[in-house]
Motif scaffolding. Structure first.
Motif, mmCIF file in Angstrom:
data_model
loop_
_atom_site.group_PDB
_atom_site.id
_atom_site.type_symbol
_atom_site.label_atom_id
_atom_site.label_comp_id
_atom_site.label_asym_id
_atom_site.label_seq_id
_atom_site.Cartn_x
_atom_site.Cartn_y
_atom_site.Cartn_z
ATOM 1 N N THR A 2 -1.674 35.296 -18.336
ATOM 2 C CA THR A 2 -2.123 36.246 -17.312
ATOM 3 C C THR A 2 -1.250 36.092 -16.072
ATOM 4 O O THR A 2 -0.771 34.999 -15.783
ATOM 5 C CB THR A 2 -3.584 35.986 -16.889
ATOM 6 N N ARG A 3 -1.071 37.209 -15.371
ATOM 7 C CA ARG A 3 -0.302 37.170 -14.137
ATOM 8 C C ARG A 3 -1.273 36.887 -13.004
ATOM 9 O O ARG A 3 -2.299 37.560 -12.877
ATOM 10 C CB ARG A 3 0.387 38.530 -13.955
ATOM 11 N N MET A 16 3.296 34.749 -7.088
ATOM 12 C CA MET A 16 2.822 35.335 -8.348
ATOM 13 C C MET A 16 3.479 34.619 -9.521
ATOM 14 O O MET A 16 4.700 34.470 -9.549
ATOM 15 C CB MET A 16 3.206 36.822 -8.425
ATOM 16 N N SER A 17 2.674 34.183 -10.488
ATOM 17 C CA SER A 17 3.215 33.487 -11.666
ATOM 18 C C SER A 17 2.486 33.968 -12.917
ATOM 19 O O SER A 17 1.372 34.474 -12.841
ATOM 20 C CB SER A 17 3.004 31.975 -11.558
ATOM 21 N N GLU A 18 3.123 33.750 -14.069
ATOM 22 C CA GLU A 18 2.445 33.934 -15.357
ATOM 23 C C GLU A 18 1.747 32.619 -15.658
ATOM 24 O O GLU A 18 2.379 31.567 -15.605
ATOM 25 C CB GLU A 18 3.459 34.215 -16.478
ATOM 26 N N VAL A 19 0.458 32.674 -15.977
ATOM 27 C CA VAL A 19 -0.275 31.419 -16.207
ATOM 28 C C VAL A 19 -0.681 31.309 -17.675
ATOM 29 O O VAL A 19 -1.242 32.240 -18.257
ATOM 30 C CB VAL A 19 -1.530 31.350 -15.307
ATOM 31 N N VAL A 58 3.469 29.129 -15.204
ATOM 32 C CA VAL A 58 2.689 27.969 -14.764
ATOM 33 C C VAL A 58 1.804 27.546 -15.930
ATOM 34 O O VAL A 58 1.069 28.354 -16.485
ATOM 35 C CB VAL A 58 1.849 28.322 -13.516
ATOM 36 N N LEU A 59 1.913 26.270 -16.317
ATOM 37 C CA LEU A 59 1.109 25.770 -17.429
ATOM 38 C C LEU A 59 -0.097 25.033 -16.868
ATOM 39 O O LEU A 59 0.028 23.906 -16.375
ATOM 40 C CB LEU A 59 1.945 24.841 -18.310
#
Ligand code: FAD
Length: 444
Positions: A2-3, A16-19, A58-59
């Motif tokens: 999810t963004r 803003m990151s992809e998680v 982002v993990l």
């Protein structure tokens, strides 16, 4: 995937990151082989931009759970996404406690080792990295088990390495034995900074835990007046009746952002005054619960909203014993600046460990909470940086949102060694965060 808009606890530097939330080491390793720019994230309790990566992946470590059985010597292995709160819920009823806890239980063990967190007992017990026996780590160069004797360089680059050496998936550490869920606390009010610092220098060795709450809004003879609280775990013999109950969850929550400006010099001065007057002049042997003593702020969820939309900066520095004067000068600078600061936290540090980017060094540490807003704030913080650098000290990366690369190079002299290790396991500079980009810690 999810963004998401991610932000640290101080809420000053969103990105803003992809998680992603991988639930196993295999899934973390698969993410790593995809080659995207990546950083791990725990519960987002670092104050600045350490656990986010604008435009990257982002993990979240929260699905890396599981708490193993606690061995008779206190050794336990847990998933890096387990929070200290979750660990204590299992450990305290069995008579175990974490060897080091920060001022909140709402941090993951992965986040705790990545920041090499310290508590009120650093002068006695060091930081969390001193109690870690082994970690599993996923890097772009593959998976490693690291310990102080196996891959020691990678181990000590990861302790305090702010996630920049890979994703820790499990941590094995040694807990400490407790007989009760109470701390016996001595509290003393000190009318100025010199007084409280002398009391800490002379007396902290007699206590396992020590912290002073300092009022940075007073000037003149009462500059830096403080409440010093020190204590140790109560034994069964100390108490009429003993229990082993984990702290209860927070019952209160700040539901929305307070208006910016609610916390201003006037309101903060008034709060500090009430707080100082309500503390006892001197009280010994008071029984406090573990939650009250270690994590007083955890009683209210989302308390950072009280600082309003603009958020706040936490500035924490450490200087050697011989540079104690720097603490005095910093509080003097602040109290004469008109910039409001909530109660500052003053602690003693014992010797540093081998963590290449670990923050603690033997001496003093002061943490300041400063609402964003006053126009003088950036200049005051730049002045504090200069004072800290002149004193050979450093600023804590887990709290930082505004340092520059030059300052960090001076503050962290083992940074070249850290970057050598990072370049070895991450030659294509896949591991990065907004903090790492800002401070040029990504490697060359
Ligand atoms: C109220 C409050 C009180 C605090 N008191 C103290 C204190 O007394 N002492 C102290 O030392 N700190 C203190 N802190 C700071 C806090 O302990 C650290 O910032 C800690 O790192 C937060 O853990 P987290 O799980 O929220 O991690 P995040 O904030 O999400 O991440 C912090 C860092 O850890 C890295 N990371 C997270 N998980 C992993 C993983 N699995 N593998 C590799 N890297 C990972 C991230 O990349 C990031 O660089 C306090 C913070 C708050 C809000």
């Amino acid at each position: 995937m999810t963004r998401q808009r991610l932000v640290g606890w101080g809420r000053t530097t969103p990105g803003m990151s992809e998680v992603q939330s991988p639930a196993s080491e295999d899934l973390v390793a698969r993410e790593m082989t995809l080659g995207s720019r990546t950083i791990a994230r725990g519960l987002g309790r670092s104050y600045g931009d350490a656990a986010q990566l604008s435009g990257g992946v982002v993990l979240s470590n929260r699905a890396l759970g599981g708490i193993g059985a606690i061995a008779p010597d206190g050794v336990v292995t847990l998933g890096a996404g387990v929070s200290i709160d979750e660990l204590l819920a299992v450990a305290i009823p069995q008579g175990w406690f974490v060897p080091v806890t920060p001022g909140t239980r709402q941090v993951t063990i992965g986040g705790a080792v990545a920041a090499d967190v310290h508590g009120k007992n650093h002068h006695r017990d060091g930081s969390i990295g001193d109690h870690v026996l082994e970690m599993r780590l996923v890097t772009p160069a593959g998976r490693f088990s690291v310990s102080p004797s196996v891959e020691p360089d990678l181990f000590w680059a990861t302790i305090g390495g702010m996630g920049l050496t890979g994703v820790v998936t499990t941590v094995t550490l040694r807990l400490i034995k407790i007989e009760t869920d109470r701390i016996l606390v001595d509290t003393h009010r000190h009318s100025n900074l010199d007084d409280v610092m002398s009391a800490m220098s002379d007396g902290d060795d007699e206590y396992r835990y020590s912290v002073a709450w300092v009022d940075c809004m007073t000037k003149g003879a009462s500059m830096g007046r403080a409440i010093l609280t020190r204590g140790d775990h109560a034994t069964r013999r100390d108490l009429a009746s003993a229990s082993l109950v984990a702290p209860a969850p927070a019952r209160l929550r700040v539901p929305f952002n307070a208006p910016s400006g609610l916390l201003n010099p006037l309101s903060i001065r008034a709060f500090n005054e009430v707080w100082f007057r309500s503390a006892p002049q001197s009280r010994e042997g008071e029984e406090q619960s573990l939650g009250t003593f270690f994590h007083p702020l955890d009683g209210v969820n989302d308390w950072n909203r009280l600082y309003g939309r603009r958020g706040f900066v936490q500035y924490q520095f450490a200087v050697a014993d011989a540079q104690a004067e720097c603490v005095v000068r910093a509080i003097d600078r602040l109290s004469s600046s008109g910039v409001a600061s909530f109660l500052a936290v003053l602690k003693r540090f014992g010797p540093a460990n081998h963590g290449m980017l670990s923050f603690p060094l033997a001496g003093w540490t002061l943490a300041l909470d400063l609402p964003v807003g006053p126009s003088a704030l950036p200049t005051v913080l730049d002045d504090l940086d200069e004072m800290v650098i002149d004193a050979g000290g450093r600023v804590y990366l887990a709290k930082d949102s505004r340092l520059n690369p030059e300052a960090v190079r001076v503050m962290y002299p083992r940074l070249p060694h850290f970057l050598d290790v990072k370049n070895r396991i991450d030659p294509r500079h896949q591991l990065a965060s907004d903090l790492a980009r800002r401070l040029q810690l990504v490697g060359k």
